[in-house]
Design an enzyme around this catalytic site. Structure first.
Site, PDB file in Angstrom:
ATOM      1  CB  CYS A   2      -0.947   0.033   1.181  1.00  0.00           C
ATOM      2  SG  CYS A   2      -2.164  -1.290   1.230  1.00  0.00           S
ATOM      3  NE  ARG A  27       4.742   1.294   0.208  1.00  0.00           N
ATOM      4  CZ  ARG A  27       5.371   1.660   1.324  1.00  0.00           C
ATOM      5  NH1 ARG A  27       6.521   2.313   1.229  1.00  0.00           N
ATOM      6  NH2 ARG A  27       4.871   1.403   2.501  1.00  0.00           N
ATOM      7  CD1 TRP A  73      -0.398  -6.544  -2.298  1.00  0.00           C
ATOM      8  CD2 TRP A  73      -1.044  -7.039  -0.224  1.00  0.00           C
ATOM      9  NE1 TRP A  73      -0.087  -7.865  -2.064  1.00  0.00           N
ATOM     10  CE2 TRP A  73      -0.474  -8.193  -0.808  1.00  0.00           C
ATOM     11  CE3 TRP A  73      -1.534  -7.116   1.080  1.00  0.00           C
ATOM     12  CZ2 TRP A  73      -0.387  -9.408  -0.123  1.00  0.00           C
ATOM     13  CZ3 TRP A  73      -1.436  -8.326   1.760  1.00  0.00           C
ATOM     14  CH2 TRP A  73      -0.871  -9.448   1.152  1.00  0.00           C
ATOM     15  CG  ASN A 109      -0.802   2.611   3.477  1.00  0.00           C
ATOM     16  OD1 ASN A 109      -1.644   2.558   2.596  1.00  0.00           O
ATOM     17  ND2 ASN A 109       0.409   3.105   3.279  1.00  0.00           N
ATOM     18  N   GLY A 110      -2.731  -0.230   6.482  1.00  0.00           N
ATOM     19  CA  GLY A 110      -2.803  -0.915   7.765  1.00  0.00           C
ATOM     20  C   GLY A 110      -4.038  -1.789   7.875  1.00  0.00           C
ATOM     21  CD  GLU A 497      16.479 -15.439  -0.708  1.00  0.00           C
ATOM     22  OE1 GLU A 497      16.336 -14.462  -1.457  1.00  0.00           O
ATOM     23  OE2 GLU A 497      15.706 -15.671   0.256  1.00  0.00           O
ATOM     24  CE  LYS A 501      14.802 -13.398  -3.746  1.00  0.00           C
ATOM     25  NZ  LYS A 501      13.993 -13.730  -2.603  1.00  0.00           N
ATOM     26  CD  GLU A 504       9.941 -13.993  -3.050  1.00  0.00           C
ATOM     27  OE1 GLU A 504       9.576 -13.199  -2.175  1.00  0.00           O
ATOM     28  OE2 GLU A 504      11.097 -14.002  -3.522  1.00  0.00           O
ATOM     29  CG  HIS A 520      15.214 -38.430   7.802  1.00  0.00           C
ATOM     30  ND1 HIS A 520      15.145 -39.495   8.681  1.00  0.00           N
ATOM     31  CD2 HIS A 520      16.531 -38.114   7.709  1.00  0.00           C
ATOM     32  CE1 HIS A 520      16.348 -39.795   9.119  1.00  0.00           C
ATOM     33  NE2 HIS A 520      17.215 -38.970   8.536  1.00  0.00           N
ATOM     34  CE  LYS A 619      11.890  -4.721  -2.260  1.00  0.00           C
ATOM     35  NZ  LYS A 619      12.682  -5.926  -2.542  1.00  0.00           N
TER      36      LYS A 619
END
Length: 624
Positions: A2, A27, A73, A109-110, A497, A501, A504, A520, A619
């Site tokens: 946002c 963002r 968002w 925002n929030g 990581e 990536k 995402e 396992h 973001k």
């Protein structure tokens, strides 16, 4: 996550608002909108990109000296025009279809946690809700409390809100006035130029970069602050309603790096940022002539002598950098280290220790979960706090006692790349500083580590030269639905990581495991249709890793191996090998992660996904 841009000016402010939204696109968002005071209230909203909103604004000739704008968002309510901000309140019994002009315009925002009970109370008063958002509740609440002064109404409203918010509001009856408030979500005030038509213009934004090119005079609002913007003047009150002067909320000159947001010759920001990593590492290490605790602040040496353990708090990619740092801290500095997912930490019973160094890691420095975890740790009596952060003016830096500010520059792509490697560089420096203070770092070891760190930019350039080989892998991965990533020891977080990536930005399901965990459970998934990426440095676990690789081949799995040159792992049937230029010891994770970033990027490119703005992601995660 946002974005807010708002302001009052003697000139038409709409171009500033939409340009600010364009600067905040990084963002992440799924709708956008702008509202202005033009006799009454006028707005345009869209579920497309800001560029489409600009077309609406031009077509409808929306112009004014007072306005608010937003990128949303979705949290409460689907991405749809009726849920997009700005929201209006028309008064009890009225809606946008009633033919009566709106009275209150608001962006937020929030997340408001008590929106259900507030909604019920407002509906009982006759307010008509047109969206599923928690935000519309605030607009109606302010309208219900309005008695001629929107700033007074805002203050009364926020006293009833539970949750996180950054707000910008204006009222139909008060032109050239915008009011705002923040709690748990960032908001800055920008002091603009004197337009000669009533005095200086003033702005609100969720990020100083939104105001780049308009003003570099920024006031960082603190938790609980409320702000009243008018032409030529502004007021800031704290959470207790006390007026704050320029010594308490100083105006800072902030160069918001608007030029850094330019794409240049690259196809995507993610690609640009991957290739900026050698420079970002060099900038992050600039001025580091020797290892000293003073790199982290004046009180760091005394603090490092006091603490006997480390607690790392972070989310997402930053969490994985903390996981890698745990290996360094325990092996090199010999200090017990715990790494916690910040979003979970404050919701469980833990055992606090005042002799703990609490380390937060955040790219933006505004990550809501990490800030909340930091505050929780402090409430438990752990006051030794330090952050590794990319934004010197962020809430994280302001709230921690010590800091190391990385210098990755602006990172636009949602999938973090250069922020991650610069975090690792900062965490390695922290490791060495702690080791030195604790007597575990000799002069010879310090010199060796510093030499290796200074060579990192050149080493990264050599790794980036492997891109053509990574592209050939990506052609295979683009046809897959799933992937496994394996690593051992220090490189297990790098496997995590790499998997993050890939999922995402390419939307391929990917998981990472310590290679020893294959038998396992995960080995049951291995087939020819499940590529297995293996991070294979020439370290003490190499032979164990080779055995794990044989387990994959025995089940028909296909291996994609990032191997150091001296590992004696060769390409053959079912084994694809990319040779890293050199073995890099403790700093190897900074090199091995780069091909994994490139793999994700080129796989997403082959699949045609939105690389820089992947679906459902933002973001800067500024809500819980």
């Amino acid at each position: 996550m946002c974005g807010i841009v708002a302001g009052v000016s003697g000139r038409n402010i709409v171009p500033v608002l939409v340009q600010g939204l364009q600067r905040l696109e990084y963002r992440g968002y799924d709708s956008c909108g702008v509202a202005v005071h033009h006799g009454g209230l006028q707005r345009a909203r869209s579920t497309a990109r800001v560029a489409e909103l600009v077309q609406q604004v031009q077509t409808e000739a929306i112009a004014s000296g007072t306005g608010i704008a937003h990128t949303r968002w979705a949290t409460h309510g689907a991405p749809a025009v009726h849920n997009a901000h700005p929201h209006f309140s028309h008064g009890p019994g009225l809606s946008s279809t009633s033919g009566v002009a709106g009275r209150v315009a608001l962006v937020h925002n929030g997340i408001i946690e008590n929106h259900d009970e507030l909604r019920a109370a407002l509906q009982a008063k006759g307010y008509v809700f047109e969206s599923q958002t928690d935000t519309e509740v605030i607009a109606h609440l302010i309208d219900s409390l309005y008695d001629g002064d929107v700033f007074v109404a805002l203050q009364a409203a926020v006293a009833q809100l539970h949750g996180a918010y950054a707000l910008a509001v204006f009222h139909r009856d008060e032109p050239h006035r915008v009011v705002g408030a923040r709690a748990g979500s960032p908001l800055v005030l920008g002091v603009g130029q004197d337009t000669g038509q009533g005095g200086h213009e003033h702005f609100l934004a969720s990020d100083a970069m939104a105001l780049a090119g308009v003003t570099d005079q920024i006031v960082y609002l603190e938790e609980g602050d409320r702000v009243d913007l008018q032409l030529g003047r502004y007021w800031v009150l704290d959470a207790q309603g006390r007026s704050l002067d320029a010594t308490q909320r100083p105006v800072r000159t902030v160069h918001a790096h608007s030029g850094a947001a330019e794409l240049g010759p690259y196809r995507h920001y993610m690609q640009k940022e991957i290739f900026e990593q050698p420079r970002a590492i060099a900038d992050t290490l600039e001025g580091v002539e020797g290892i000293t605790a003073d790199l982290f602040g004046d009180q760091a040496h005394r603090t490092f002598q006091t603490i006997d353990r480390v607690l790392i708090l972070a989310c997402g990619t930053s969490y994985y950098s903390g996981c890698a740092a745990k290996y360094w801290l325990e092996e090199i500095a010999r200090i017990p280290t715990q790494v916690e997912v910040a979003s979970e930490y404050r919701y469980r019973t833990s055992v606090p220790d005042p002799r703990t160094l609490v380390v937060t890691i955040s790219q933006s420095g505004e990550t809501a979960d990490t800030l909340a975890a930091l505050r929780h740790a402090r409430s438990l009596g752990m006051q030794h706090t330090l952050t590794i952060c990319n934004v010197a003016t962020s809430a994280m830096v302001r709230e921690c006692a010590m800091a190391y500010v990385t210098r990755a520059g602006v990172e636009i792509g949602v999938a973090s790349t250069k922020a991650f490697t610069t975090q690792l560089a900062g965490l390695f420096l922290l490791t060495l500083a702690l080791a030195q203070v604790r007597g575990h770092l000799s002069e010879a070891q310090e010199a060796e580590h510093l030499k290796a760190m200074r060579h990192l930019p050149l080493a990264l350039q050599a790794v980036l030269a492997l891109e053509p080989q990574v592209i050939s892998w990506a052609e295979d991965f683009a046809r897959m639905d799933n992937a496994l990533f394996l690593g051992r020891g220090l490189h297990y977080p790098i496997a995590l990581e790499g998997a993050l990536k890939l999922k995402e930005i390419s939307y391929i399901h990917a998981e990472a495991y310590p290679a020893g965990e294959l038998k396992h459970g995960p080995l049951a998934l291995v087939t020819a249709a499940m590529p297995v990426v293996t991070v294979a440095p020439n370290d003490a676990l190499l032979e164990k890793l080779k055995s794990n690789m044989q387990e994959v081949r025995a089940r028909g799995g296909v291996l994609y191996v990032l191997a150091d040159a001296d590992t004696r792992i060769a390409s053959s049937e079912g084994i694809h090998v990319i040779r890293m230029p050199e073995h890099y010891g403790a700093l190897s994770p900074l090199l091995h992660v780069v091909p994994l970033q490139l793999l994700a990027y080129h796989t997403a490119l082959a699949k045609g996904t939105d690389v820089d703005k992947p679906r459902n992601l933002a973001k800067s995660v500024t809500v819980e």
